[in-house]
Motif scaffolding. Structure first.
Motif, PDB file in Angstrom:
ATOM      1  N   ARG A   1     -42.819 -71.771  14.263  1.00  0.00           N
ATOM      2  CA  ARG A   1     -42.136 -71.136  13.144  1.00  0.00           C
ATOM      3  C   ARG A   1     -42.809 -69.818  12.816  1.00  0.00           C
ATOM      4  O   ARG A   1     -43.049 -69.477  11.674  1.00  0.00           O
ATOM      5  CB  ARG A   1     -42.136 -72.045  11.923  1.00  0.00           C
ATOM      6  CG  ARG A   1     -41.525 -73.402  12.102  1.00  0.00           C
ATOM      7  CD  ARG A   1     -40.080 -73.370  12.523  1.00  0.00           C
ATOM      8  NE  ARG A   1     -39.211 -72.619  11.645  1.00  0.00           N
ATOM      9  CZ  ARG A   1     -37.890 -72.607  11.757  1.00  0.00           C
ATOM     10  NH1 ARG A   1     -37.297 -73.307  12.710  1.00  0.00           N
ATOM     11  NH2 ARG A   1     -37.160 -71.892  10.945  1.00  0.00           N
TER      12      ARG A   1
ATOM     13  N   ARG B   1     -23.877 -67.257  12.644  1.00  0.00           N
ATOM     14  CA  ARG B   1     -24.509 -68.274  11.802  1.00  0.00           C
ATOM     15  C   ARG B   1     -23.737 -69.583  11.784  1.00  0.00           C
ATOM     16  O   ARG B   1     -24.315 -70.657  11.989  1.00  0.00           O
ATOM     17  CB  ARG B   1     -24.689 -67.732  10.380  1.00  0.00           C
ATOM     18  CG  ARG B   1     -25.835 -66.737  10.289  1.00  0.00           C
ATOM     19  CD  ARG B   1     -25.748 -65.796   9.116  1.00  0.00           C
ATOM     20  NE  ARG B   1     -25.647 -66.491   7.825  1.00  0.00           N
ATOM     21  CZ  ARG B   1     -25.702 -65.858   6.658  1.00  0.00           C
ATOM     22  NH1 ARG B   1     -25.863 -64.539   6.618  1.00  0.00           N
ATOM     23  NH2 ARG B   1     -25.584 -66.525   5.529  1.00  0.00           N
TER      24      ARG B   1
ATOM     25  N   ARG C   1     -33.407 -76.508   5.798  1.00  0.00           N
ATOM     26  CA  ARG C   1     -32.915 -76.427   7.174  1.00  0.00           C
ATOM     27  C   ARG C   1     -34.075 -76.307   8.149  1.00  0.00           C
ATOM     28  O   ARG C   1     -34.105 -76.980   9.193  1.00  0.00           O
ATOM     29  CB  ARG C   1     -31.970 -75.234   7.333  1.00  0.00           C
ATOM     30  CG  ARG C   1     -31.440 -75.076   8.765  1.00  0.00           C
ATOM     31  CD  ARG C   1     -30.658 -73.794   8.974  1.00  0.00           C
ATOM     32  NE  ARG C   1     -29.380 -73.836   8.283  1.00  0.00           N
ATOM     33  CZ  ARG C   1     -29.064 -73.056   7.274  1.00  0.00           C
ATOM     34  NH1 ARG C   1     -29.967 -72.183   6.807  1.00  0.00           N
ATOM     35  NH2 ARG C   1     -27.886 -73.134   6.697  1.00  0.00           N
ATOM     36  N   ALA C   2     -35.059 -75.455   7.840  1.00  0.00           N
ATOM     37  CA  ALA C   2     -36.211 -75.298   8.716  1.00  0.00           C
ATOM     38  C   ALA C   2     -37.011 -76.592   8.809  1.00  0.00           C
ATOM     39  O   ALA C   2     -37.542 -76.938   9.868  1.00  0.00           O
ATOM     40  CB  ALA C   2     -37.097 -74.159   8.220  1.00  0.00           C
TER      41      ALA C   2
ATOM     42  N   ARG D   1     -35.320 -78.714  11.257  1.00  0.00           N
ATOM     43  CA  ARG D   1     -35.464 -78.184  12.612  1.00  0.00           C
ATOM     44  C   ARG D   1     -36.868 -78.430  13.157  1.00  0.00           C
ATOM     45  O   ARG D   1     -37.036 -78.664  14.356  1.00  0.00           O
ATOM     46  CB  ARG D   1     -35.107 -76.691  12.623  1.00  0.00           C
ATOM     47  CG  ARG D   1     -33.610 -76.455  12.439  1.00  0.00           C
ATOM     48  CD  ARG D   1     -33.213 -75.001  12.571  1.00  0.00           C
ATOM     49  NE  ARG D   1     -31.769 -74.859  12.437  1.00  0.00           N
ATOM     50  CZ  ARG D   1     -30.886 -75.001  13.420  1.00  0.00           C
ATOM     51  NH1 ARG D   1     -31.311 -75.266  14.631  1.00  0.00           N
ATOM     52  NH2 ARG D   1     -29.596 -74.865  13.201  1.00  0.00           N
TER      53      ARG D   1
ATOM     54  N   ASP E   1     -41.511 -67.255  10.215  1.00  0.00           N
ATOM     55  CA  ASP E   1     -41.412 -67.731   8.844  1.00  0.00           C
ATOM     56  C   ASP E   1     -42.619 -67.286   8.024  1.00  0.00           C
ATOM     57  O   ASP E   1     -42.573 -67.297   6.798  1.00  0.00           O
ATOM     58  CB  ASP E   1     -41.325 -69.267   8.831  1.00  0.00           C
ATOM     59  CG  ASP E   1     -39.995 -69.768   9.339  1.00  0.00           C
ATOM     60  OD1 ASP E   1     -38.968 -69.341   8.784  1.00  0.00           O
ATOM     61  OD2 ASP E   1     -39.950 -70.546  10.294  1.00  0.00           O
TER      62      ASP E   1
ATOM     63  N   LEU F   1     -40.949 -72.988   3.902  1.00  0.00           N
ATOM     64  CA  LEU F   1     -39.814 -73.336   4.754  1.00  0.00           C
ATOM     65  C   LEU F   1     -38.652 -73.883   3.931  1.00  0.00           C
ATOM     66  O   LEU F   1     -38.847 -74.568   2.922  1.00  0.00           O
ATOM     67  CB  LEU F   1     -40.225 -74.380   5.793  1.00  0.00           C
ATOM     68  CG  LEU F   1     -41.301 -73.972   6.808  1.00  0.00           C
ATOM     69  CD1 LEU F   1     -41.574 -75.112   7.776  1.00  0.00           C
ATOM     70  CD2 LEU F   1     -40.880 -72.725   7.560  1.00  0.00           C
ATOM     71  N   SER F   2     -37.443 -73.600   4.403  1.00  0.00           N
ATOM     72  CA  SER F   2     -36.241 -74.131   3.760  1.00  0.00           C
ATOM     73  C   SER F   2     -36.006 -75.566   4.220  1.00  0.00           C
ATOM     74  O   SER F   2     -36.657 -76.058   5.146  1.00  0.00           O
ATOM     75  CB  SER F   2     -35.023 -73.272   4.131  1.00  0.00           C
ATOM     76  OG  SER F   2     -34.746 -73.412   5.523  1.00  0.00           O
TER      77      SER F   2
ATOM     78  N   GLY G   1     -32.751 -63.456   7.277  1.00  0.00           N
ATOM     79  CA  GLY G   1     -33.475 -64.707   7.129  1.00  0.00           C
ATOM     80  C   GLY G   1     -32.637 -65.918   7.476  1.00  0.00           C
ATOM     81  O   GLY G   1     -33.112 -66.827   8.179  1.00  0.00           O
ATOM     82  N   PRO G   2     -31.354 -65.993   7.033  1.00  0.00           N
ATOM     83  CA  PRO G   2     -30.532 -67.153   7.387  1.00  0.00           C
ATOM     84  C   PRO G   2     -30.340 -67.319   8.899  1.00  0.00           C
ATOM     85  O   PRO G   2     -30.259 -68.447   9.394  1.00  0.00           O
ATOM     86  CB  PRO G   2     -29.196 -66.856   6.697  1.00  0.00           C
ATOM     87  CG  PRO G   2     -29.560 -66.013   5.533  1.00  0.00           C
ATOM     88  CD  PRO G   2     -30.702 -65.155   6.004  1.00  0.00           C
TER      89      PRO G   2
ATOM     90  N   ASP H   1     -33.604 -68.605  10.318  1.00  0.00           N
ATOM     91  CA  ASP H   1     -33.773 -69.984   9.889  1.00  0.00           C
ATOM     92  C   ASP H   1     -33.117 -70.956  10.862  1.00  0.00           C
ATOM     93  O   ASP H   1     -33.506 -72.128  10.943  1.00  0.00           O
ATOM     94  CB  ASP H   1     -33.158 -70.151   8.497  1.00  0.00           C
ATOM     95  CG  ASP H   1     -33.880 -71.191   7.673  1.00  0.00           C
ATOM     96  OD1 ASP H   1     -35.080 -71.407   7.912  1.00  0.00           O
ATOM     97  OD2 ASP H   1     -33.243 -71.808   6.797  1.00  0.00           O
ATOM     98  N   ARG H   2     -32.115 -70.472  11.596  1.00  0.00           N
ATOM     99  CA  ARG H   2     -31.388 -71.327  12.529  1.00  0.00           C
ATOM    100  C   ARG H   2     -32.003 -71.330  13.929  1.00  0.00           C
ATOM    101  O   ARG H   2     -31.487 -71.999  14.825  1.00  0.00           O
ATOM    102  CB  ARG H   2     -29.929 -70.874  12.606  1.00  0.00           C
ATOM    103  CG  ARG H   2     -29.134 -71.191  11.345  1.00  0.00           C
ATOM    104  CD  ARG H   2     -27.804 -70.447  11.318  1.00  0.00           C
ATOM    105  NE  ARG H   2     -26.893 -70.964  10.312  1.00  0.00           N
ATOM    106  CZ  ARG H   2     -26.909 -70.649   9.025  1.00  0.00           C
ATOM    107  NH1 ARG H   2     -27.828 -69.799   8.574  1.00  0.00           N
ATOM    108  NH2 ARG H   2     -26.047 -71.168   8.178  1.00  0.00           N
TER     109      ARG H   2
END
Length: 502
Positions: A497, A316, A463-464, A467, A500, A460-461, A376-377, A380-381
């Motif tokens: 995505r 991560r 970060r997402a 991205r 997600d 979505l976060s 999930g983290p 997410d990347r």
């Protein structure tokens, strides 16, 4: 004066700090002491050096020999200091001129016969010596690696006698033969071998254009591994500095550097049984792991859910930062890890979830548990997720069509898109910061409304969100370097995505 000083380089991650080797001859009982935080292999150098000097027909001093490796707080390991220690002893005894040592650095392990054996980490050491304007003398076994630094003053030697003759003016050591690099994409398989899979091919092109991470999801035998193996062949060529950085990691890891292929992007594909240390690096003497060996290249993780969850979680931070810091009680080492992740997985444990023939035998709970192995983290990347469905047998046996483009054709578009990115921000889109995103990915009212609805629906976060913007910017760059991110670019980026909303 019975004091002589020679210079060498230690190995600390991909750094090569300077080590000053001070040798003093004194009266008293004959013996040799090495101080300055030497580890076992360095302490044993006193016996290797003594026998090597005698077998090279020089006289080993019948006096008290003290060797200090400075700075004292820096740990020293390996046989890389043997040559510098031997020359310091010979210079302190007047058998080699001291003034000839001043502008040179020495690396090499000595055999008992006086021959020089290759050592690891020559390339980063040579880069530092070149920047500081000193000549470096290395073993002939490291010649191919030393030849990669074109502007360096480097000489190669086969044995201690040749080095001494060079320092005494009785002979000249040769420079390494110039490296001749081949086609940087010549060894990569061709994308034209893949039949069908238009969506996956498109995602691969977008990932290559912006340096994005990619996840391929599909049943067994649909071409996920074939697609991943063809990513290096469509990536832009490495620059000189990038190629040297990638080779420096291989040098530190003790892997051979092929001078004909040193400009090719790395492709690493560790097995799913790999440990966390194997993946990110570590050990008592920190060594680079797979993510560092994939620096400026591709790290392919096949059967992603089969990796231990703890192993995947260590990815991560490097995925975000582009480097990894290995900390131990006595030392710390930092390795570069700017890699492009490509992962592949089945949709369920049996591999056939969603198959129109109804071949899947997994329960919803089994499928959820299987996908839950990937946190999930971590998901997410990953910028792009794409399905790789089964290809009809008739299409597999058909001749190549217009859609089955070669790697060279796709690579030309990728290079053009990457050129827009470098001119605009100086880096690939995947590495854009928040301020650069605000500047280069400004959205109109319609595009922002679309993105806000998608954010709300997919959950979505932040970060997402960033991205998605980076991927949309890459799609726009493939679209002739469009000045603004359009609705169609944003819509395509949102389609990637998939997990997600799974």
């Amino acid at each position: 004066m019975s004091l002589a000083i020679t210079l060498s380089r230690a190995q600390e991650g991909v750094a090569a700090p300077l080590v000053t080797v001070e040798v003093h001859l004194a009266g008293g009982l004959p013996g040799t002491a090495i101080v300055g935080l030497p580890e076992a292999a360095v302490r044993e150098a006193r016996d290797r050096v003594r026998v090597a000097i005698q077998n090279t027909h020089f006289e080993y001093p019948n006096r008290r020999v003290t060797v200090n490796l400075a700075p004292a707080e820096l740990p020293k390991d390996g046989g890389r200091f043997d040559l510098a220690i031997a020359l310091g002893i010979l210079a302190a005894g007047g058998q080699v001129p001291r003034e000839a040592l001043a502008e040179c650095e020495f690396l090499g392990e000595l055999a008992l016969s006086g021959e020089l054996r290759p050592v690891t980490g020559v390339l980063p050491a040579l880069l530092r010596a070149s920047r500081e304007g000193r000549r470096m003398i290395v073993p002939a076994g490291n010649a191919a690696e030393a030849a990669l630094v074109e502007d360096a003053d480097v000489r190669v030697a086969a044995n201690l006698a040749d080095v001494c003759a060079h320092l005494r003016g009785a002979g000249e050591l040769p420079p390494p033969a110039a490296a001749v690099a081949g086609d940087p994409s010549g060894g990569a398989p061709d994308l034209a071998d893949v039949r069908g899979q238009a969506q996956a091919r498109r995602a691969l092109e977008v990932a290559a254009a912006g340096g994005h991470h990619l996840l391929l999801v599909g049943p067994p035998g649909t071409g996920k591994t074939m697609l991943a193996a063809r990513l290096p062949g469509i990536l832009p060529p490495l620059g000189d500095l990038e190629a040297l950085e990638a080779c420096a990691v291989r040098s530190v890891a003790g892997l051979q550097v092929d001078p004909a292929r040193w400009r090719e992007r790395p492709f690493r594909a560790p097995h799913h049984t790999a440990s966390a240390v194997a993946l990110v690096g570590g050990g008592p003497h920190p060594r680079p792991g797979e993510i560092s060996l994939a620096h400026h290249g591709v790290l392919f993780l096949d059967e992603l859910p089969e990796f231990d969850r703890h192993v995947l979680e260590v990815l991560r931070e490097p995925l975000e930062s582009g480097h990894i810091v290995i900390s131990r009680a006595a030392r710390q080492a930092e390795f570069p890890a700017r890699f492009q992740l490509v992962a592949a997985m089945n949709p369920c444990p049996c591999g056939y979830a969603g198959d129109p023939r109804g071949r899947c035998t997994c329960t919803p709970e089994q499928i959820a548990r299987y996908r839950g192995r990937i946190s999930g983290p971590l998901l997410d990347r990953i910028d792009l997720t794409v399905e790789v469905p089964r290809v009809p047998l008739a299409e597999l046996g058909s001749a190549r069509t217009a859609g089955d483009e070669s790697s060279a054709a796709v690579r030309a578009r990728v290079i053009a898109a990457r050129r827009h990115q470098i001119a605009r921000a100086g880096r690939p889109n995947a590495q854009l910061g928040t301020r650069e995103l605000e500047r280069d990915c400004a959205l109109g009212a319609a595009e922002r409304s679309l993105l806000e609805r998608a954010l709300d629906k997919l959950g979505l976060s932040a970060r997402a969100y960033h991205r998605v913007l980076r991927v949309a910017r890459s799609i726009a760059d493939l679209d002739g370097g469009a000045a603004c991110v359009g609705r169609e670019h944003l819509a395509e980026a949102l389609q990637y995505r998939r997990l997600d909303r799974a």
